[in-house]
Every structure is written in structure tokens, then in C-alpha cells.
Design a protein around this motif. Sequence first.
Motif, PDB file in Angstrom:
ATOM      1  N   TYR A   1      -2.834  14.520  10.737  1.00  0.00           N
ATOM      2  CA  TYR A   1      -4.046  13.681  10.710  1.00  0.00           C
ATOM      3  C   TYR A   1      -3.711  12.239  11.047  1.00  0.00           C
ATOM      4  N   ALA A   2      -4.657  11.581  11.722  1.00  0.00           N
ATOM      5  CA  ALA A   2      -4.579  10.145  11.966  1.00  0.00           C
ATOM      6  C   ALA A   2      -5.985   9.568  11.909  1.00  0.00           C
ATOM      7  N   ASP A   3      -6.104   8.366  11.342  1.00  0.00           N
ATOM      8  CA  ASP A   3      -7.383   7.652  11.281  1.00  0.00           C
ATOM      9  C   ASP A   3      -7.528   6.857  12.577  1.00  0.00           C
ATOM     10  N   LEU A   4      -8.501   7.253  13.412  1.00  0.00           N
ATOM     11  CA  LEU A   4      -8.583   6.707  14.767  1.00  0.00           C
ATOM     12  C   LEU A   4      -9.799   5.823  15.004  1.00  0.00           C
ATOM     13  N   ASP A   5     -10.552   5.509  13.957  1.00  0.00           N
ATOM     14  CA  ASP A   5     -11.814   4.800  14.216  1.00  0.00           C
ATOM     15  C   ASP A   5     -11.640   3.302  14.408  1.00  0.00           C
ATOM     16  N   ASP A   6     -10.437   2.766  14.172  1.00  0.00           N
ATOM     17  CA  ASP A   6     -10.148   1.342  14.371  1.00  0.00           C
ATOM     18  C   ASP A   6     -11.069   0.457  13.532  1.00  0.00           C
ATOM     19  N   ASP A   7     -11.454   0.948  12.364  1.00  0.00           N
ATOM     20  CA  ASP A   7     -12.320   0.187  11.462  1.00  0.00           C
ATOM     21  C   ASP A   7     -11.583   0.014  10.141  1.00  0.00           C
ATOM     22  N   ASP A   8     -11.193  -1.226   9.841  1.00  0.00           N
ATOM     23  CA  ASP A   8     -10.441  -1.496   8.621  1.00  0.00           C
ATOM     24  C   ASP A   8     -11.282  -1.331   7.361  1.00  0.00           C
ATOM     25  N   ARG A   9     -12.582  -1.225   7.504  1.00  0.00           N
ATOM     26  CA  ARG A   9     -13.458  -1.082   6.349  1.00  0.00           C
ATOM     27  C   ARG A   9     -14.114   0.293   6.299  1.00  0.00           C
ATOM     28  N   ALA A  10     -13.457   1.288   6.874  1.00  0.00           N
ATOM     29  CA  ALA A  10     -13.940   2.666   6.819  1.00  0.00           C
ATOM     30  C   ALA A  10     -12.749   3.598   6.691  1.00  0.00           C
ATOM     31  N   THR A  11     -12.982   4.765   6.113  1.00  0.00           N
ATOM     32  CA  THR A  11     -11.928   5.749   5.934  1.00  0.00           C
ATOM     33  C   THR A  11     -12.558   7.130   5.900  1.00  0.00           C
ATOM     34  N   ALA A  12     -11.740   8.165   5.761  1.00  0.00           N
ATOM     35  CA  ALA A  12     -12.234   9.542   5.653  1.00  0.00           C
ATOM     36  C   ALA A  12     -11.378  10.246   4.614  1.00  0.00           C
ATOM     37  N   VAL A  13     -11.885  10.345   3.394  1.00  0.00           N
ATOM     38  CA  VAL A  13     -11.118  10.940   2.308  1.00  0.00           C
ATOM     39  C   VAL A  13     -11.908  12.077   1.674  1.00  0.00           C
ATOM     40  N   ASN A  14     -11.190  13.132   1.311  1.00  0.00           N
ATOM     41  CA  ASN A  14     -11.852  14.304   0.749  1.00  0.00           C
ATOM     42  C   ASN A  14     -12.176  14.146  -0.728  1.00  0.00           C
ATOM     43  N   GLN A  15     -11.464  13.279  -1.443  1.00  0.00           N
ATOM     44  CA  GLN A  15     -11.714  13.063  -2.862  1.00  0.00           C
ATOM     45  C   GLN A  15     -11.772  11.563  -3.138  1.00  0.00           C
ATOM     46  N   GLU A  16     -12.724  11.181  -3.975  1.00  0.00           N
ATOM     47  CA  GLU A  16     -12.957   9.772  -4.282  1.00  0.00           C
ATOM     48  C   GLU A  16     -12.582   9.512  -5.739  1.00  0.00           C
ATOM     49  N   GLY A  17     -11.645   8.576  -5.935  1.00  0.00           N
ATOM     50  CA  GLY A  17     -11.074   8.378  -7.255  1.00  0.00           C
ATOM     51  C   GLY A  17     -11.739   7.287  -8.064  1.00  0.00           C
ATOM     52  N   LYS A  18     -11.460   7.308  -9.372  1.00  0.00           N
ATOM     53  CA  LYS A  18     -11.912   6.283 -10.302  1.00  0.00           C
ATOM     54  C   LYS A  18     -10.704   5.777 -11.090  1.00  0.00           C
ATOM     55  N   ASP A  19     -10.751   4.513 -11.493  1.00  0.00           N
ATOM     56  CA  ASP A  19      -9.681   3.910 -12.287  1.00  0.00           C
ATOM     57  C   ASP A  19     -10.272   3.488 -13.623  1.00  0.00           C
ATOM     58  N   LYS A  20     -10.188   4.370 -14.606  1.00  0.00           N
ATOM     59  CA  LYS A  20     -10.764   4.113 -15.923  1.00  0.00           C
ATOM     60  C   LYS A  20      -9.726   3.427 -16.806  1.00  0.00           C
ATOM     61  N   ILE A  21     -10.070   2.218 -17.236  1.00  0.00           N
ATOM     62  CA  ILE A  21      -9.199   1.440 -18.107  1.00  0.00           C
ATOM     63  C   ILE A  21      -9.998   1.011 -19.336  1.00  0.00           C
ATOM     64  N   ASP A  22      -9.418   1.179 -20.514  1.00  0.00           N
ATOM     65  CA  ASP A  22     -10.010   0.671 -21.749  1.00  0.00           C
ATOM     66  C   ASP A  22      -8.959  -0.137 -22.497  1.00  0.00           C
ATOM     67  N   LEU A  23      -9.347  -1.344 -22.919  1.00  0.00           N
ATOM     68  CA  LEU A  23      -8.431  -2.237 -23.619  1.00  0.00           C
ATOM     69  C   LEU A  23      -9.085  -2.756 -24.886  1.00  0.00           C
ATOM     70  N   PHE A  24      -8.255  -2.962 -25.895  1.00  0.00           N
ATOM     71  CA  PHE A  24      -8.714  -3.579 -27.141  1.00  0.00           C
ATOM     72  C   PHE A  24      -7.618  -4.503 -27.639  1.00  0.00           C
ATOM     73  N   GLY A  25      -8.030  -5.622 -28.205  1.00  0.00           N
ATOM     74  CA  GLY A  25      -7.058  -6.537 -28.780  1.00  0.00           C
ATOM     75  C   GLY A  25      -7.639  -7.311 -29.943  1.00  0.00           C
ATOM     76  N   ALA A  26      -6.794  -7.638 -30.901  1.00  0.00           N
ATOM     77  CA  ALA A  26      -7.185  -8.480 -32.033  1.00  0.00           C
ATOM     78  C   ALA A  26      -6.011  -9.380 -32.377  1.00  0.00           C
ATOM     79  N   SER A  27      -6.296 -10.619 -32.744  1.00  0.00           N
ATOM     80  CA  SER A  27      -5.218 -11.560 -33.036  1.00  0.00           C
ATOM     81  C   SER A  27      -5.652 -12.560 -34.092  1.00  0.00           C
ATOM     82  N   ALA A  28      -4.650 -13.132 -34.753  1.00  0.00           N
ATOM     83  CA  ALA A  28      -4.862 -14.204 -35.731  1.00  0.00           C
ATOM     84  C   ALA A  28      -3.818 -15.281 -35.472  1.00  0.00           C
ATOM     85  N   HIS A  29      -4.291 -16.492 -35.182  1.00  0.00           N
ATOM     86  CA  HIS A  29      -3.416 -17.633 -34.894  1.00  0.00           C
ATOM     87  C   HIS A  29      -3.634 -18.654 -36.014  1.00  0.00           C
TER      88      HIS A  29
END
Length: 743
Positions: free
Chosen positions: A289-317
Motif C-alpha cells: 500500500y501507498a498513500d498517493l493522494d498528495d494531501d497532507d490533511r487526508a488519509t485512508a485508515v481502516n480503524q479510527e483510534g481514541k486516546d482515553k486519558i483520566d488524571l486525578f491529583g490532590a496536594s497540600a502546600h
Amino acid sequence: MRAILLAGCAAFALTAGTAAAQDGPEFAIEEVVVTAQKRSENLQDVPVSVTALSGEALADRGVTNVTGLNNLAPGLRVSSGDAAANPKIFIRGVGLSDFNPNSSSGVGIYVDGVYVSSPLAQMAGFFDIGQIEILRGPQGTLYGRNTNGGAVNVTTKRPTRSFSAEASAEYATYDAVNLTGAVSGPLIEDVLLVRAAGQLVKDDGYTYNRLTGNDLNDTDYWAVRLSALYTPREDVEALFQVNRFANRGDATQPQHRALFPLTAEAAGADGFCAPGFYGSGQCGDAFGYADLDDDDRATAVNQEGKDKIDLFGASAHVTWDLGPVSLVSVTAYSWAHRNAFENTDSSPARMIEINYLARQRQFTQELRLQSDGGPDARLNWVLGGYYMDETVKDASTQDVLGDLRPLFPDGFSLADSVGAFSYPYTQETKSYAIFGQADYRLTERLVGTVGLRYSADDKSFDYRSQAEGGLIVLLTSQQDKTFSAWSGRLGLRYEVSDDLNVYATYNRGFKSGGFFGGLATTPEELIPYDNEQLDAYEVGLKSQLFDRRLRLNLSAFYYDYQDQQVFAQALRNGLTVLVLDNAANSEVYGAEVEATARLSRNLTIDAGLSLLDAKYGQYVSEGDDFTGNRLPQSPKVTFNAAANYVRPLPWGGDVVATVDAAYSSKIYFDNSNAQRLSQDGVWVFGAQAGWRAPGGGLEAGLFARNLFDETYAVSISNIDSLGVDLLTLNRPRSLGVYVRYRY
């Protein structure tokens, strides 16, 4: 157009400079107060290379997380191949590209005095910021481990003694929305003050998926912070904070670049596709396979991913004023969870997909006893101790060559690297440190500094490499090791006059050793890597000239970089894998200039310049000789500038405008210095203009970021064995409107 803009700015500056001669000294540049040495000091009195960025300046530049700091200070490079985790932070060429959750950057991040250890948590949103300080060079005494390159010191806004509120809203290209707000005030007058702040950042994505018709690379995260400042009596102050962050945006979807030549004509000297044939159809990846459309803002992917991040913090200064000394306690607890699916190959095929699954928690405690003598005291000192307890659990899985599974009776073949490979492990770290620093006036104008720190990390590592969900165990390892080191500081600062200081310093920093947290198939890959050590020599000048209308700071430095931890590639069973080892020694030297000029009562210009030479010494990896190559992410030249203009209007209010520019010369993303794994020099411009109401309570206007819509790579990951380069590109031009309110 760029030349017109630069010429216009220069002419404007010269005109303003002529007018400046008529303005009085009351238009001097405001003093900047920093806490780089764990106490409030004038920036010009601190013998450290520091850049201070106000919350307002960050908002004007559209900075919403740590990656937005890229090139805003001399020698600072920040990028990420991930959407919401694992920033790659380099200062003066010192950093680390490892994205595994048990790794440690060479640049420390501190938020309100709390060390953010996990790379999973280092891209939390920036909002309700008071100031960010970029400390360049090893901070091995007061900050300690993992600050060889420097530190990013973030200070959020504190609760206020009277009621206040502020809010801002931006709407821009790709339906981008950035909402922030805060309310603050007393619950019990002069005893208990509280502040609540929040942020919401969303957009629809800027990369089109030709297979599904969806837009990819969207942003979607929110954050909140609650603060309470408790002063039960005059000599005791306690700041309590709780924060939460959640990301639900897309995983980064890079551009696919095929590497295997399909014709003799397309083959380059290195055996891969020649640059002129990337989009010709004469090159493909391992599946053709090669991406031949010469468009830096387009692609062809079979699966679309997600980046799920959860953060928690507590502090006492907590700060207890004991008269001539203060006792300071900083206690913090945090956790980070990540569950991200990534279509790593960025193609329509199932060549490699990764599920990053990681959890981290940490508890930290710092105690400091420090003098309160003030800047003119004969002796200022600080003594302290630090403890950290951290646990990292990872259960990531790489599904490799999935489309070839039907070719094998069992649905997988380890001999052919076809299957799902995972590497669950648990790493526990207990870190201890004691430290002290003293600044002593040898004469009325000469100040000597001495600092020393001992650090020890006790690490245990329980690792298993397996295939097909544990059906086949490839490798197990249980190891324990202590990594310890001395770091410190020596310095002299001479006050030539009230407006001129010169200094010379020696700093030793170290980055703790550890265990490789990626996919390993041989015991040798899990041999612990050792501490890296950096000896830094620096001279500098800090000055205020022309009735303090010009602040000019200069520095020059030399680094002796030993046992450098290098993130590199290796070939295992026909598959490209990543390894981390003490592979090299390096030499780094350079010079930096920072200036702020008040050219008139209306115009202020800030600028920074970095000149850098950072090269490997003797370095051979997997049979390849990289001796003399430039370190990754170490451009020879970086430059940044911003012009801020404020002018009263006859009908009321002010016009406010900002024009900014940043330049980075060529950088390499890989130790090999291969041309295809580099980014040529690039200029990026931005502009903002608005109207501010009388009293400053309301402001509204327009902005343009990446004004000329430059397209460039911020990260390139190569998987040579599968015939693909993966190019993470910058955000395209953003045009938008904003409104800000303060009460």
C-alpha cells in the motif's frame, strides 16, 4: 507576504524606538518574580537561565498544554506523537523520546511545586495559569532526579482575598472551541479563600479519512481544579488543591509514507524509496500500500483510534513562618489511567495496531527548612528531604500483521511475527533524597553558591512478554535494583551594578537508571540501563539598560554528557522494535540571548535566540556508527519574537495587538540523521488584534495561528521492517475570534 510582515514590524519598531527617547523612565519594564530557587526572587538576580511566561502571554499564543510551549523559550523543543500523553521535551538538545509509561523525561515538570513523574500526566491542560518558568540546564540540587535538561515550573493562580471572576471563549477553524473560567473569593474573610477553575477544549478534527468519510485528529478534553488557601493565623499558610482531567479525543493519526521500492528506478541509495518517488505509485509498504493522494490533511485508515486519558491529583502546600526560617511541606497524591487504541500503520490494512493500557499512581512528600533573610541577607540557605512512592502497571498489546492470520492454521505464527504481542509488567519505585543549597555574600557584590543532593531510587520490575493473550509466554523477568547518585551546584554571581549581574556556574545533573518498558523478546533487552550524568558549565550576563527599558540576558554553556540513555531501534525476528540503553556520550555547547524592550509606551518586544551544537561522541548501535551525528530534536538555531502593542482609543478603551514569530532550523528525529527522518527549517507566524474596554474588564478580538498555513513534521516514527514512515504533522492554520472577561 512574510517579507512584508517582517519589514513592517521592523519599520514599526524603528518608529516606536524614536518615540521611546521622548518617554520617561516611568515606562520601564516591570520586574519579573520567579521561584526557580524555591523562593521568590527577581529574575535578574537568579544565576540560572530562566524564561518566564505569564498566563496572559500563554493565552495570546493559544497555549493549552505543554506542547504549545515549543520554541517559546531559547533551546526549548516540545512535541508528541500521541494526542494526550508522552510529550517529548528537549532543552538544549537534552531529553528523551521514549514513550513507555515507566520512562522518565530528561526535563522535569512541576505544577505548584509537585513533580509530575508520569508521561501519561504531562499533557494535562494548561488553564488558569499564573506563570510558567522554563529553567534551562541541570537542576540537580533543588529539583533533583530527571532534570538533566532543565525543568518546566508551572504556577497556577491562587485564591483571592476579594471576589473575582474571569472567563474566556475562543471559536476557530474546524469548529474549535476553547472555554476557560474561574471564580475566586473568601469563604471566611482573611482565613479561608477558595478558587474554582475549569477548561473545555474541543474541535472536529483536521484530517479527512477517505475510507469512512470521518474527520480524524479531533480534540476533546476537559479539566477542573479546586483550590483553598487556609491561613488560621499569620504565621501559617496552607494551600490545598484537587484537580481532574479527562481526554476523549482521537488518537493521533499520522501520515503514511511507503518505503519499499517496487521498481528499480524508485530505489534510493539506502535501499528504501528515493524521496522523489514517495507519491509515485512505485513504492509500497510491506502489504504494497501507498498513500498517493498528495494531501497532507487526508488519509485512508481502516480503524479510527481514541486516546482515553483520566488524571486525578490532590496536594497540600503548607508554609510555617518561624521568624528567621520557614518550614515548607509539599504533599501530593495522583493517579493516571490510559486506554488508547492506535491504528499505528495509518493504512487500510491490519499491519500493526496497538492498544496502550497503562495505570500509574504516585505519592510524594517534600520537606524544606529555609532561611527568610531576603535578597540582601549575608546568607540564604535551604535544607530539604524528598520521598516518592510510585507504581506503574502496563498491559499494552501490539497486534502485528493481522491480515496474514488466515495464512496460518493456528491463526498466528511467532516465527513470522504474526500475532498479538503483549508485555504486562509492574514497576514500583521508592525514591529518597536529601539536599541543601546556600548562597553566601563573600563581599558586598560577590555571591557564592554551593549545593549538594543525594538521591536514590529503589526500583522493582516484574515483567512478562507473551503472545496471543498469554497463550504463549516468551519471556519473564523479575528484577530489583537501586540507582543512586550525587548531584550539585557551584556558582559565583557578581553584581557589577544594580542593573548588571554576571555569573559562572557548574551543575551536575543525573537521570535515574531503570528498566525498559516496551516489547522485549530477549533477556538482554531487559538488562537495567544505568544513570546518565551531565556536567554543565555556564557563564551568563543579566542586564537592564536604558532606564530599565531594555532587559538583555546572555548565556553560554558547555555540557559533558556521559552514559546517555538513548532510545533506538533494533531488528528482532524481522520486526523493528525499540530499545533503551546507555549507548553514547555527547558534547553539547551553545549560546542564548533573551531580550525584552519597551520601545515606547505602546510597544513592547520580546525575543529569544539559541545557537546549539549537540553531537554524539563514540556511538555504535546494531552495527551502525552514529558517531558525530546530531542529537535528535537539537536544531542549530531557534528564534522567537513577539511584539505587543497597546494604544488608547479616543472613544474609549484600547486597541491591543500581538504579532509573533518562531523559527527552528533543521532537526532530526532519529539517531541516524537520515534525511527522510528530518524536518527542514521552518518559520511560523501568528497574530492577534482586539479591543479592550476601559478598566480592562472585557476584551474581544480576532486571531490567526500558523498564519501562513505552514505544514511540517513534529514527529516521524519509522518502522523500516514494515516499509513505512509515520509522519505526525502540525495543526493547520487556525483563524478565530475570542472574548475575555474579568471581574
